[in-house]
Write a protein that holds these residues in place. Structure first.
Motif, PDB file in Angstrom:
ATOM      1  N   UNK A   1     -40.949 -34.283 -38.705  1.00 31.99           N
ATOM      2  CA  UNK A   1     -40.856 -32.876 -39.007  1.00 31.99           C
ATOM      3  C   UNK A   1     -41.115 -32.076 -37.731  1.00 31.99           C
ATOM      4  N   UNK A   2     -40.201 -31.203 -37.409  1.00 28.95           N
ATOM      5  CA  UNK A   2     -40.374 -30.368 -36.231  1.00 28.95           C
ATOM      6  C   UNK A   2     -41.348 -29.250 -36.554  1.00 28.95           C
ATOM      7  N   UNK A   3     -42.364 -29.098 -35.735  1.00 31.71           N
ATOM      8  CA  UNK A   3     -43.380 -28.088 -35.965  1.00 31.71           C
ATOM      9  C   UNK A   3     -43.131 -26.867 -35.085  1.00 31.71           C
ATOM     10  N   UNK A   4     -43.286 -25.712 -35.679  1.00 30.13           N
ATOM     11  CA  UNK A   4     -43.237 -24.474 -34.906  1.00 30.13           C
ATOM     12  C   UNK A   4     -44.589 -24.279 -34.247  1.00 30.13           C
ATOM     13  N   UNK A   5     -44.615 -23.716 -33.046  1.00 30.49           N
ATOM     14  CA  UNK A   5     -45.916 -23.405 -32.452  1.00 30.49           C
ATOM     15  C   UNK A   5     -46.677 -22.460 -33.376  1.00 30.49           C
ATOM     16  N   UNK A   6     -47.971 -22.617 -33.411  1.00 37.66           N
ATOM     17  CA  UNK A   6     -48.779 -21.744 -34.257  1.00 37.66           C
ATOM     18  C   UNK A   6     -48.596 -20.301 -33.807  1.00 37.66           C
ATOM     19  N   UNK A   7     -48.565 -19.405 -34.769  1.00 39.83           N
ATOM     20  CA  UNK A   7     -48.385 -17.979 -34.475  1.00 39.83           C
ATOM     21  C   UNK A   7     -49.465 -17.501 -33.510  1.00 39.83           C
ATOM     22  N   UNK A   8     -50.687 -17.938 -33.733  1.00 37.20           N
ATOM     23  CA  UNK A   8     -51.790 -17.533 -32.856  1.00 37.20           C
ATOM     24  C   UNK A   8     -51.535 -17.990 -31.422  1.00 37.20           C
ATOM     25  N   UNK A   9     -51.004 -19.217 -31.248  1.00 37.29           N
ATOM     26  CA  UNK A   9     -50.698 -19.713 -29.899  1.00 37.29           C
ATOM     27  C   UNK A   9     -49.645 -18.841 -29.221  1.00 37.29           C
ATOM     28  N   UNK A  10     -48.630 -18.438 -29.984  1.00 34.98           N
ATOM     29  CA  UNK A  10     -47.590 -17.575 -29.416  1.00 34.98           C
ATOM     30  C   UNK A  10     -48.173 -16.230 -28.987  1.00 34.98           C
ATOM     31  N   UNK A  11     -49.013 -15.662 -29.847  1.00 33.13           N
ATOM     32  CA  UNK A  11     -49.618 -14.372 -29.520  1.00 33.13           C
ATOM     33  C   UNK A  11     -50.537 -14.487 -28.305  1.00 33.13           C
ATOM     34  N   UNK A  12     -51.297 -15.574 -28.223  1.00 31.39           N
ATOM     35  CA  UNK A  12     -52.194 -15.776 -27.082  1.00 31.39           C
ATOM     36  C   UNK A  12     -51.423 -15.893 -25.770  1.00 31.39           C
ATOM     37  N   UNK A  13     -50.195 -16.375 -25.834  1.00 34.98           N
ATOM     38  CA  UNK A  13     -49.362 -16.509 -24.637  1.00 34.98           C
ATOM     39  C   UNK A  13     -48.593 -15.224 -24.347  1.00 34.98           C
ATOM     40  N   UNK A  14     -48.822 -14.186 -25.152  1.00 31.17           N
ATOM     41  CA  UNK A  14     -48.141 -12.913 -24.940  1.00 31.17           C
ATOM     42  C   UNK A  14     -46.702 -12.918 -25.403  1.00 31.17           C
ATOM     43  N   UNK A  15     -46.332 -13.884 -26.231  1.00 37.00           N
ATOM     44  CA  UNK A  15     -44.957 -13.964 -26.715  1.00 37.00           C
ATOM     45  C   UNK A  15     -44.772 -13.054 -27.923  1.00 37.00           C
ATOM     46  N   UNK A  16     -43.558 -12.597 -28.078  1.00 42.79           N
ATOM     47  CA  UNK A  16     -43.221 -11.754 -29.217  1.00 42.79           C
ATOM     48  C   UNK A  16     -43.114 -12.638 -30.462  1.00 42.79           C
ATOM     49  N   UNK A  17     -43.707 -12.197 -31.533  1.00 39.51           N
ATOM     50  CA  UNK A  17     -43.628 -12.914 -32.798  1.00 39.51           C
ATOM     51  C   UNK A  17     -42.741 -12.105 -33.729  1.00 39.51           C
ATOM     52  N   UNK A  18     -41.713 -12.729 -34.242  1.00 34.30           N
ATOM     53  CA  UNK A  18     -40.796 -12.036 -35.144  1.00 34.30           C
ATOM     54  C   UNK A  18     -41.032 -12.517 -36.570  1.00 34.30           C
ATOM     55  N   UNK A  19     -40.476 -11.797 -37.493  1.00 34.64           N
ATOM     56  CA  UNK A  19     -40.664 -12.114 -38.902  1.00 34.64           C
ATOM     57  C   UNK A  19     -40.270 -13.555 -39.206  1.00 34.64           C
ATOM     58  N   UNK A  20     -39.215 -14.056 -38.591  1.00 34.94           N
ATOM     59  CA  UNK A  20     -38.779 -15.421 -38.889  1.00 34.94           C
ATOM     60  C   UNK A  20     -39.788 -16.445 -38.405  1.00 34.94           C
TER      61      UNK A  20
END
Length: 71
Positions: A1-20
């Motif tokens: 199963x392919x895992x998406x990076x955790x939302x918190x990890x994306x936010x901590x890296x300054x990445x934009x988090x979209x609804x999808x």
């Protein structure tokens, strides 16, 4: 199963988090909970594949919509 990076990890890296990103994380969590809840709720491999295809179809539709409104 392919895992998406955790939302918190994306936010901590300054990445934009979209609804999808959120929707996909929720879908992954829902599937994991269902698969862990006992035989009566456990999906077969074929059902998991169909479920993931539905989530992917939703993502593609969202991406197409997102591109259309940016034009």
């Amino acid at each position: 199963m392919q895992q998406m990076p955790a939302i918190r990890d994306l936010l901590n890296k300054g990445k934009k988090v979209v609804i999808m990103d959120l929707q996909r994380s929720v879908a992954d969590l829902a599937l994991a909970c269902r698969q862990d809840s006992g035989r009566e709720f456990h999906l077969t491999d074929q059902e998991v594949t169909r479920y993931k295809a539905g989530v992917e179809s939703l993502r593609k539709s969202w991406d197409a919509f997102d591109q259309a409104i940016k034009k």
